[in-house]
Enzyme design. Sequence first.
Site, mmCIF file in Angstrom:
data_model
loop_
_atom_site.group_PDB
_atom_site.id
_atom_site.type_symbol
_atom_site.label_atom_id
_atom_site.label_comp_id
_atom_site.label_asym_id
_atom_site.label_seq_id
_atom_site.Cartn_x
_atom_site.Cartn_y
_atom_site.Cartn_z
ATOM 1 N N GLU A 254 0.799 -1.219 0.000
ATOM 2 C CA GLU A 254 0.000 0.000 0.000
ATOM 3 C C GLU A 254 0.838 1.277 0.000
ATOM 4 O O GLU A 254 0.865 2.018 0.998
ATOM 5 C CB GLU A 254 -0.931 0.017 1.221
ATOM 6 C CG GLU A 254 -1.931 -1.120 1.230
ATOM 7 C CD GLU A 254 -2.879 -1.076 2.433
ATOM 8 O OE1 GLU A 254 -2.578 -0.366 3.404
ATOM 9 O OE2 GLU A 254 -3.899 -1.765 2.394
ATOM 10 N N GLU B 34 -5.010 -8.509 0.984
ATOM 11 C CA GLU B 34 -5.605 -8.227 2.305
ATOM 12 C C GLU B 34 -7.096 -7.992 2.189
ATOM 13 O O GLU B 34 -7.556 -7.272 1.291
ATOM 14 C CB GLU B 34 -4.994 -6.982 2.956
ATOM 15 C CG GLU B 34 -3.660 -7.193 3.580
ATOM 16 C CD GLU B 34 -3.139 -5.944 4.288
ATOM 17 O OE1 GLU B 34 -3.950 -5.214 4.907
ATOM 18 O OE2 GLU B 34 -1.929 -5.705 4.203
HETATM 19 C C1 BGC Z 1 -2.569 -2.638 6.301
HETATM 20 C C2 BGC Z 1 -2.432 -3.523 7.528
HETATM 21 C C3 BGC Z 1 -3.517 -3.164 8.529
HETATM 22 C C4 BGC Z 1 -4.849 -3.412 7.878
HETATM 23 C C5 BGC Z 1 -6.058 -3.266 8.789
HETATM 24 C C6 BGC Z 1 -3.977 -2.418 5.846
HETATM 25 O O1 BGC Z 1 -4.085 -1.118 5.367
HETATM 26 O O2 BGC Z 1 -1.764 -3.107 5.263
HETATM 27 O O3 BGC Z 1 -1.148 -3.382 8.025
HETATM 28 O O4 BGC Z 1 -3.388 -3.830 9.733
HETATM 29 O O5 BGC Z 1 -4.993 -2.530 6.793
HETATM 30 O O6 BGC Z 1 -6.242 -1.970 9.189
#
Ligand code: BGC
Length: 451
Positions: free
Chosen positions: A163, A354
């Site tokens: 990101e 993610e």
């Molecule tokens: C990040 C993580 C974070 C997750 C949840 C993402 O933007 O890469 O490191 O914990 O969001 O907030």
Amino acid sequence: MGFRKDFMWGASTADYQIEGAFNEDGKGLGIWDVLSREKGRIARGETGDKACDHYHRYEEDVSIMKELGLSHYRFSISWPRVLPEGIGKVNEKGLLFYSRLVDKLLDANIQPVVTLYHWNMPYALYRQGGWKNEQSSDWFAYYTRTVVEALGDRVRFYLTFNEPQIFTFLGYDIGLHAPFEQNNDHELLLISKNVLLAHGKALRIIREASKGRAMISFSSTGDCFIPHENTEESILKARNDSLKLRDHFLMSHTWFTDPILFGRFPDGAAERFGDSLFSFSEEEWALVSQPIDFFAYNVYQSSTVFRDGREINEACEYPGCPKTSAGLCVTPEVLYWSAKFWSDRYKKPLLITENGCALNDWICLDGAVHDTQRIDFLSRYLGQLKKAADEGIDIWGYTCWSLLDSFEWASGYDPRHGLVHVDFRTQKRTIKDSGFWYRSLIRQNGDHLLS
Ligand code: BGC
């Protein structure tokens, strides 16, 4: 049709969020180690000093992954653990930790997916200007070579950056994440330029230094709007809004994805910045836009807009609408539409690096963690991903955020995202109901999901 037979079913973590051991075995300090201690930066003054103590407990954690049946594990390398000063002398013990982790994973038949930068700039380099320093892309290249020369005989999947949108915006524009700075457009453009060059240099090195054919990308994030209606017009509007350069330009997917995938700035950049937009030579454009192997992205909810001084999520906003404990709206269709928009635009296979649900889980009286809402969240989101796969979109996999409850940046240890509960007093791990559910989903390759 469903998911590919070799679908990558994984989970994700990041070094500062789980490793702890912040000053052991020759590790240098990163910006989070140092700057999160400043008063008022992190909820309740918490830090990642211990986090999940994964540095000492990685063997147990790999056994848990095996029990869950993961085929892939996405983790990041701590740059200051490997290179305490950021460049120069290597900390062999730090490198050995990752080498052992990779061996353990492979022994358990779990493929590593390595993120090189999950926001942990060595403090020594930050003191020399960090991403504002013209040499920063060379520092990153040096670090990448160090990692790939050590692990490239066994690791096949790499993500250069996690990101870039978030760490540049939160870290350097509005100052909510380390290094907690606020900069003007001139500096933000310089940072963007250096990050893009760093990606390009790293990619070239990974290709050169890997033993086999490496699979390389970076994890993008940003807008994805959901069409209000199932009409062509509404779909086109949602798509165009998702591709637009935002007022906070750093937060746009296309600010980074168009340069990397198309070798040009996104629409609107020239008009917006005029002569102050940085330039790349032909060779630099070629470096930045070398082919990546797949398109990776992180997505949690559909995009919000500002109206009447308020941030609202049009896809979900009504009094009492479902929200995670991080305050994000539950908008499962975002996985379907993002898969459609990004594969149409960039014509690459997709990896969702993610997606997950924040809750305030605790251990129940019977000793288990009954996180029904996470199971529901994941069923809904993955159902929408399956719908995209059913329509023939090439999706390589999904690495759920997160394997473990962990240090959630400025929010400290609250909220929790893990499939596995961590008691931060004792470091005891407890697989949550969602972890067992994920295991059975993996066994069935997602076949029973309702799409
Ligand atoms: C990040 C993580 C974070 C997750 C949840 C993402 O933007 O890469 O490191 O914990 O969001 O907030």
